[in-house]
Design a protein around this motif. Structure first.
Motif, PDB file in Angstrom:
ATOM      1  N   VAL A   1      35.101 -79.036  30.530  1.00 63.03           N
ATOM      2  CA  VAL A   1      36.134 -78.691  29.728  1.00 63.03           C
ATOM      3  C   VAL A   1      36.083 -79.621  28.333  1.00 63.03           C
ATOM      4  O   VAL A   1      36.208 -78.993  27.163  1.00 63.03           O
ATOM      5  CB  VAL A   1      37.685 -78.789  30.259  1.00 63.03           C
ATOM      6  CG1 VAL A   1      38.776 -78.590  29.177  1.00 63.03           C
ATOM      7  CG2 VAL A   1      37.728 -77.931  31.168  1.00 63.03           C
ATOM      8  N   GLN A   2      35.848 -80.839  28.420  1.00 63.76           N
ATOM      9  CA  GLN A   2      35.713 -81.575  27.238  1.00 63.76           C
ATOM     10  C   GLN A   2      34.649 -81.202  26.612  1.00 63.76           C
ATOM     11  O   GLN A   2      34.608 -81.191  25.447  1.00 63.76           O
ATOM     12  CB  GLN A   2      35.788 -83.166  27.729  1.00 63.76           C
ATOM     13  CG  GLN A   2      35.716 -84.090  26.599  1.00 63.76           C
ATOM     14  CD  GLN A   2      36.917 -84.150  25.373  1.00 63.76           C
ATOM     15  OE1 GLN A   2      38.034 -83.556  26.241  1.00 63.76           O
ATOM     16  NE2 GLN A   2      36.589 -84.381  24.541  1.00 63.76           N
ATOM     17  N   ARG A   3      33.341 -80.925  27.277  1.00 68.08           N
ATOM     18  CA  ARG A   3      32.166 -80.670  26.474  1.00 68.08           C
ATOM     19  C   ARG A   3      32.048 -79.286  25.686  1.00 68.08           C
ATOM     20  O   ARG A   3      31.902 -79.140  24.884  1.00 68.08           O
ATOM     21  CB  ARG A   3      31.041 -80.331  27.655  1.00 68.08           C
ATOM     22  CG  ARG A   3      30.460 -81.880  27.966  1.00 68.08           C
ATOM     23  CD  ARG A   3      29.248 -81.658  28.930  1.00 68.08           C
ATOM     24  NE  ARG A   3      28.910 -82.972  29.507  1.00 68.08           N
ATOM     25  CZ  ARG A   3      28.211 -83.078  30.537  1.00 68.08           C
ATOM     26  NH1 ARG A   3      27.915 -81.936  31.443  1.00 68.08           N
ATOM     27  NH2 ARG A   3      27.816 -84.349  31.035  1.00 68.08           N
ATOM     28  N   GLU A   4      32.990 -78.132  26.586  1.00 67.26           N
ATOM     29  CA  GLU A   4      33.535 -77.011  25.750  1.00 67.26           C
ATOM     30  C   GLU A   4      33.869 -77.166  24.570  1.00 67.26           C
ATOM     31  O   GLU A   4      33.972 -76.439  23.790  1.00 67.26           O
ATOM     32  CB  GLU A   4      33.964 -76.022  26.981  1.00 67.26           C
ATOM     33  CG  GLU A   4      32.981 -75.598  27.913  1.00 67.26           C
ATOM     34  CD  GLU A   4      33.754 -74.808  28.778  1.00 67.26           C
ATOM     35  OE1 GLU A   4      34.663 -74.302  28.654  1.00 67.26           O
ATOM     36  OE2 GLU A   4      32.857 -74.234  29.946  1.00 67.26           O
ATOM     37  N   LYS A   5      35.105 -78.053  24.652  1.00 63.39           N
ATOM     38  CA  LYS A   5      35.768 -78.175  23.555  1.00 63.39           C
ATOM     39  C   LYS A   5      35.215 -78.804  22.239  1.00 63.39           C
ATOM     40  O   LYS A   5      35.261 -78.479  21.201  1.00 63.39           O
ATOM     41  CB  LYS A   5      37.095 -79.373  23.833  1.00 63.39           C
ATOM     42  CG  LYS A   5      38.176 -78.643  24.559  1.00 63.39           C
ATOM     43  CD  LYS A   5      39.191 -79.862  24.929  1.00 63.39           C
ATOM     44  CE  LYS A   5      40.390 -79.206  25.694  1.00 63.39           C
ATOM     45  NZ  LYS A   5      41.468 -80.211  26.022  1.00 63.39           N
TER      46      LYS A   5
ATOM     47  N   LEU B   1      32.040 -78.437  21.985  1.00 63.98           N
ATOM     48  CA  LEU B   1      31.373 -77.353  21.448  1.00 63.98           C
ATOM     49  C   LEU B   1      31.986 -76.405  20.603  1.00 63.98           C
ATOM     50  O   LEU B   1      31.410 -75.974  19.550  1.00 63.98           O
ATOM     51  CB  LEU B   1      30.409 -76.644  22.740  1.00 63.98           C
ATOM     52  CG  LEU B   1      29.225 -77.363  23.510  1.00 63.98           C
ATOM     53  CD1 LEU B   1      28.875 -76.689  24.589  1.00 63.98           C
ATOM     54  CD2 LEU B   1      28.218 -77.703  22.548  1.00 63.98           C
ATOM     55  N   PHE B   2      33.116 -75.869  20.973  1.00 64.37           N
ATOM     56  CA  PHE B   2      33.726 -74.879  20.194  1.00 64.37           C
ATOM     57  C   PHE B   2      34.082 -75.841  18.859  1.00 64.37           C
ATOM     58  O   PHE B   2      34.114 -75.065  17.777  1.00 64.37           O
ATOM     59  CB  PHE B   2      35.197 -74.725  20.971  1.00 64.37           C
ATOM     60  CG  PHE B   2      34.996 -73.832  22.229  1.00 64.37           C
ATOM     61  CD1 PHE B   2      33.863 -72.754  21.664  1.00 64.37           C
ATOM     62  CD2 PHE B   2      35.365 -73.766  23.378  1.00 64.37           C
ATOM     63  CE1 PHE B   2      33.671 -71.732  22.843  1.00 64.37           C
ATOM     64  CE2 PHE B   2      35.476 -72.930  24.502  1.00 64.37           C
ATOM     65  CZ  PHE B   2      34.387 -71.725  24.363  1.00 64.37           C
ATOM     66  N   SER B   3      34.692 -77.078  18.942  1.00 66.95           N
ATOM     67  CA  SER B   3      34.805 -77.730  17.493  1.00 66.95           C
ATOM     68  C   SER B   3      33.650 -77.674  16.686  1.00 66.95           C
ATOM     69  O   SER B   3      33.901 -77.370  15.376  1.00 66.95           O
ATOM     70  CB  SER B   3      35.283 -79.112  18.062  1.00 66.95           C
ATOM     71  OG  SER B   3      35.564 -79.726  16.788  1.00 66.95           O
ATOM     72  N   ARG B   4      32.531 -78.091  17.254  1.00 66.58           N
ATOM     73  CA  ARG B   4      31.379 -77.978  16.248  1.00 66.58           C
ATOM     74  C   ARG B   4      30.975 -76.594  15.656  1.00 66.58           C
ATOM     75  O   ARG B   4      30.821 -76.300  14.571  1.00 66.58           O
ATOM     76  CB  ARG B   4      30.087 -78.418  17.207  1.00 66.58           C
ATOM     77  CG  ARG B   4      30.153 -80.021  17.162  1.00 66.58           C
ATOM     78  CD  ARG B   4      28.758 -80.470  17.918  1.00 66.58           C
ATOM     79  NE  ARG B   4      28.908 -81.302  18.760  1.00 66.58           N
ATOM     80  CZ  ARG B   4      28.434 -81.628  20.050  1.00 66.58           C
ATOM     81  NH1 ARG B   4      27.722 -80.593  20.268  1.00 66.58           N
ATOM     82  NH2 ARG B   4      28.823 -82.707  20.792  1.00 66.58           N
ATOM     83  N   GLU B   5      31.169 -75.761  16.720  1.00 64.77           N
ATOM     84  CA  GLU B   5      31.050 -74.348  15.976  1.00 64.77           C
ATOM     85  C   GLU B   5      32.160 -73.872  15.147  1.00 64.77           C
ATOM     86  O   GLU B   5      31.886 -73.217  14.088  1.00 64.77           O
ATOM     87  CB  GLU B   5      31.027 -73.294  17.465  1.00 64.77           C
ATOM     88  CG  GLU B   5      30.685 -71.789  17.075  1.00 64.77           C
ATOM     89  CD  GLU B   5      29.231 -71.543  16.494  1.00 64.77           C
ATOM     90  OE1 GLU B   5      28.969 -70.346  16.034  1.00 64.77           O
ATOM     91  OE2 GLU B   5      28.561 -72.432  16.622  1.00 64.77           O
ATOM     92  N   ILE B   6      33.242 -74.237  15.496  1.00 67.53           N
ATOM     93  CA  ILE B   6      34.543 -73.952  14.174  1.00 67.53           C
ATOM     94  C   ILE B   6      34.164 -74.570  13.042  1.00 67.53           C
ATOM     95  O   ILE B   6      34.113 -74.081  11.961  1.00 67.53           O
ATOM     96  CB  ILE B   6      35.620 -74.294  14.844  1.00 67.53           C
ATOM     97  CG1 ILE B   6      36.139 -73.455  15.982  1.00 67.53           C
ATOM     98  CG2 ILE B   6      36.804 -74.385  13.720  1.00 67.53           C
ATOM     99  CD1 ILE B   6      37.467 -73.552  16.568  1.00 67.53           C
ATOM    100  N   ASP B   7      33.487 -75.990  13.189  1.00 71.05           N
ATOM    101  CA  ASP B   7      32.975 -76.560  11.809  1.00 71.05           C
ATOM    102  C   ASP B   7      32.058 -75.803  11.344  1.00 71.05           C
ATOM    103  O   ASP B   7      32.135 -75.814   9.983  1.00 71.05           O
ATOM    104  CB  ASP B   7      32.863 -78.208  12.197  1.00 71.05           C
ATOM    105  CG  ASP B   7      33.750 -78.889  12.549  1.00 71.05           C
ATOM    106  OD1 ASP B   7      35.062 -78.486  12.407  1.00 71.05           O
ATOM    107  OD2 ASP B   7      33.540 -80.165  13.147  1.00 71.05           O
TER     108      ASP B   7
END
Length: 117
Positions: free
Chosen positions: A59-63, A65-71
């Motif tokens: 879950v932490q890894r997915e968060k 990844l999503f954070s990087r994608e949002i950035d």
């Protein structure tokens, strides 16, 4: 487990007396039976804890990844907005130039008309 040990001893030719079997039946089997639920519960809890920890890590890894994608998407959006502003300014400049050229053409046609008379 006890049967395995006594079976292996017998297999290798070591004689296991009836007294040893009796002690195994009277003492070792009940202790083993009493420990089995405890051992199962402990191993089950350890397995569940590991699964939970692994899930938490995923879950932490997915968060992340999503954070990087949002950035990345926010950066791209800012770049697109900046491009749009630049195109808008260029469009405004071109529109002003067109107006000036039309005004000059109108003036030059007016001068030509009045000059011909």
């Amino acid at each position: 487990m006890e049967n395995l040990v006594s079976g292996m001893l017998t297999f290798y030719g070591i004689d296991v007396s009836q007294e040893v079997y009796a002690w195994i039946i009277v003492l070792v089997l009940p202790i083993n039976s009493a420990l089995n639920p405890i051992l199962y519960t402990l191993s089950s809890n350890i397995r569940e804890h590991r699964r939970s920890k692994a899930k938490e890590i995923n879950v932490q890894r997915e968060k992340e990844l999503f954070s990087r994608e949002i950035d990345r998407l926010q950066s791209r959006l800012k770049a697109i907005i900046k491009e749009k502003e630049m195109f808008s300014q260029e469009n405004d400049n071109l529109a002003r130039q067109v107006k000036l050229l039309k005004a000059r053409d109108s003036e030059s046609e007016g001068v030509n008309m009045t000059g011909d008379h």
